[in-house]
Design an enzyme around this catalytic site. Structure first.
Site, PDB file in Angstrom:
ATOM      1  N   SER A  17       0.816  -1.216   0.000  1.00 18.82           N
ATOM      2  CA  SER A  17       0.000   0.000   0.000  1.00 18.82           C
ATOM      3  C   SER A  17       0.851   1.268   0.000  1.00 18.82           C
ATOM      4  O   SER A  17       0.427   2.294  -0.539  1.00 18.82           O
ATOM      5  CB  SER A  17      -0.937   0.003   1.211  1.00 18.82           C
ATOM      6  OG  SER A  17      -1.879  -1.038   1.069  1.00 18.82           O
ATOM      7  N   THR A  66       3.806  -3.303  15.475  1.00 20.40           N
ATOM      8  CA  THR A  66       4.455  -1.990  15.442  1.00 20.40           C
ATOM      9  C   THR A  66       3.487  -0.954  14.868  1.00 20.40           C
ATOM     10  O   THR A  66       2.352  -1.272  14.515  1.00 20.40           O
ATOM     11  CB  THR A  66       5.719  -2.032  14.560  1.00 20.40           C
ATOM     12  OG1 THR A  66       5.299  -2.211  13.203  1.00 20.40           O
ATOM     13  CG2 THR A  66       6.644  -3.154  14.983  1.00 20.40           C
ATOM     14  N   HIS A 110       3.738   0.509  12.010  1.00 21.22           N
ATOM     15  CA  HIS A 110       3.919   0.644  10.557  1.00 21.22           C
ATOM     16  C   HIS A 110       2.629   1.076   9.874  1.00 21.22           C
ATOM     17  O   HIS A 110       2.634   1.836   8.923  1.00 21.22           O
ATOM     18  CB  HIS A 110       4.413  -0.674   9.949  1.00 21.22           C
ATOM     19  CG  HIS A 110       3.333  -1.699   9.792  1.00 21.22           C
ATOM     20  ND1 HIS A 110       2.956  -2.545  10.811  1.00 21.22           N
ATOM     21  CD2 HIS A 110       2.510  -1.971   8.742  1.00 21.22           C
ATOM     22  CE1 HIS A 110       1.955  -3.318  10.387  1.00 21.22           C
ATOM     23  NE2 HIS A 110       1.665  -2.992   9.138  1.00 21.22           N
ATOM     24  N   ARG A 112     -15.087  -6.224   5.084  1.00 18.33           N
ATOM     25  CA  ARG A 112     -15.179  -5.053   4.197  1.00 18.33           C
ATOM     26  C   ARG A 112     -14.684  -5.333   2.775  1.00 18.33           C
ATOM     27  O   ARG A 112     -14.550  -4.420   1.976  1.00 18.33           O
ATOM     28  CB  ARG A 112     -14.376  -3.900   4.808  1.00 18.33           C
ATOM     29  CG  ARG A 112     -15.016  -3.358   6.081  1.00 18.33           C
ATOM     30  CD  ARG A 112     -14.017  -2.646   6.981  1.00 18.33           C
ATOM     31  NE  ARG A 112     -14.667  -2.084   8.163  1.00 18.33           N
ATOM     32  CZ  ARG A 112     -15.005  -2.804   9.258  1.00 18.33           C
ATOM     33  NH1 ARG A 112     -14.745  -4.101   9.290  1.00 18.33           N
ATOM     34  NH2 ARG A 112     -15.606  -2.237  10.275  1.00 18.33           N
TER      35      ARG A 112
HETATM   36  C1  DLZ Z   1       5.798  -3.836   5.274  1.00 18.02           C
HETATM   37  C2  DLZ Z   1       4.325  -3.922   5.231  1.00 18.02           C
HETATM   38  C3  DLZ Z   1       3.600  -4.375   6.358  1.00 18.02           C
HETATM   39  C4  DLZ Z   1       4.277  -4.784   7.620  1.00 18.02           C
HETATM   40  N1  DLZ Z   1       2.272  -4.480   6.337  1.00 18.02           N
HETATM   41  C5  DLZ Z   1       1.609  -4.135   5.205  1.00 18.02           C
HETATM   42  C6  DLZ Z   1       0.188  -4.223   5.145  1.00 18.02           C
HETATM   43  O1  DLZ Z   1      -0.510  -4.637   6.076  1.00 18.02           O
HETATM   44  N2  DLZ Z   1      -0.425  -3.849   3.982  1.00 18.02           N
HETATM   45  C7  DLZ Z   1       0.268  -3.389   2.897  1.00 18.02           C
HETATM   46  O2  DLZ Z   1      -0.358  -3.048   1.889  1.00 18.02           O
HETATM   47  N3  DLZ Z   1       1.611  -3.308   2.941  1.00 18.02           N
HETATM   48  C8  DLZ Z   1       2.287  -3.666   4.042  1.00 18.02           C
HETATM   49  N4  DLZ Z   1       3.651  -3.584   4.086  1.00 18.02           N
HETATM   50  C9  DLZ Z   1       4.366  -3.223   2.844  1.00 18.02           C
HETATM   51  C10 DLZ Z   1       4.474  -1.704   2.600  1.00 18.02           C
HETATM   52  O3  DLZ Z   1       3.263  -1.171   2.122  1.00 18.02           O
HETATM   53  C11 DLZ Z   1       5.589  -1.434   1.551  1.00 18.02           C
HETATM   54  O4  DLZ Z   1       5.335  -2.213   0.414  1.00 18.02           O
HETATM   55  C12 DLZ Z   1       6.974  -1.740   2.068  1.00 18.02           C
HETATM   56  O5  DLZ Z   1       7.229  -1.076   3.265  1.00 18.02           O
HETATM   57  C13 DLZ Z   1       8.054  -1.335   1.028  1.00 18.02           C
HETATM   58  O6  DLZ Z   1       8.004   0.081   0.775  1.00 18.02           O
END
Ligand code: DLZ
Length: 171
Positions: A65, A95, A97, A136
Site C-alpha cells: 500500500s 508496530t 507501521h 469489508r
Molecule cells: C511492510 C508492510 C507491512 C508490515 N504491512 C503491510 C500491510 O498490512 N499492507 C500493505 O499493503 N503493505 C504492508 N507492508 C508493505 C508496505 O506497504 C511497503 O510495500 C513496504 O514497506 C516497502 O516500501
C-alpha cells in the site's frame, strides 16, 4: 466507516451517472492479496455495471500500500485518465507501521488529486485485523472496492458538470 449501520456496497443506483465515456486507472497493492483482489473484483465489476468499458480500465499492481501513491502517479503520467482508484489493505501489527503507511497514502493521494486535478480515490482498508478486512472486502459490511468505484464515477461526473456550468456562465 463501515459498521452495522452502513454497508460499503449499498448506494442508490439511480443517482449514478453513466461511466460509458470515462477512463479509469486502478492501482492495487499485492500485500494481503486475498483481500485486495476481492476489492479489485468489486471495483471492476461496479465500473462495468455502470457502463465503463474494459478498454478504458487500466490496472497496475504495486508491492504494498505504501507504493499506491507512486503507482498512481506513474499511471497518471502515462495515460489520459479521468480518475485513479487506489486499492489496498493495511492490517495493524505489533508496530506502528500501519499508521505511517495509512497517513502517507492519505496525504499522497490528496496531493496527487489536487496537483493533477483528477480524482484519486482512497480505497484503502485500514483495519485492526484480518477479520475486519474480510468484513469489508465482500463480507457483511460490503466491499470497499464498490464504494471506491462509485466515488470515482461521481467525482468525474461532478467535475464534468462544473465544466459544463462554467461554459454556460462564460456566454
Ligand atoms: C511492510 C508492510 C507491512 C508490515 N504491512 C503491510 C500491510 O498490512 N499492507 C500493505 O499493503 N503493505 C504492508 N507492508 C508493505 C508496505 O506497504 C511497503 O510495500 C513496504 O514497506 C516497502 O516500501
Amino acid at each position: 466507516m463501515a459498521s452495522a449501520l452502513s454497508n460499503l456496497s449499498e448506494y442508490n443506483e439511480e443517482n449514478i451517472p453513466s461511466a460509458e465515456k470515462m477512463s479509469f486507472g486502478i492501482v492495487v497493492a499485492e500485500w494481503n492479496r486475498h483481500i485486495t483482489h476481492a476489492l479489485l473484483d468489486g471495483c471492476f465489476r461496479t465500473l462495468l455495471r455502470h457502463g465503463a468499458t474494459e478498454e478504458n480500465i487500466h490496472i497496475v499492481q504495486v508491492p504494498g500500500s505504501f507504493e499506491l501513491t507512486a503507482g498512481a502517479a506513474a499511471l497518471g503520467a502515462e495515460l489520459r485518465l479521468d480518475a485513479v482508484i487506489c486499492l489496498g489493505c493495511v492490517i495493524k501489527g505489533e508496530t506502528s507501521h500501519d499508521e505511517y503507511i495509512n497517513h502517507a497514502v492519505a496525504a499522497g493521494l490528496t496531493q496527487l488529486g489536487i496537483q493533477s486535478g483528477k480524482p484519486h480515490i482512497f480505497g484503502l482498508l485500514t483495519v485492526l485485523n484480518e477479520h475486519q478486512a474480510i468484513d469489508r472486502a465482500g463480507g457483511r459490511y460490503g466491499n470497499k472496492g464498490v464504494e471506491a468505484a462509485v466515488t470515482a464515477i461521481r467525482m468525474i461526473a461532478m467535475k464534468n458538470a462544473l465544466r459544463h456550468d462554467v461554459r454556460k456562465i462564460g456566454f
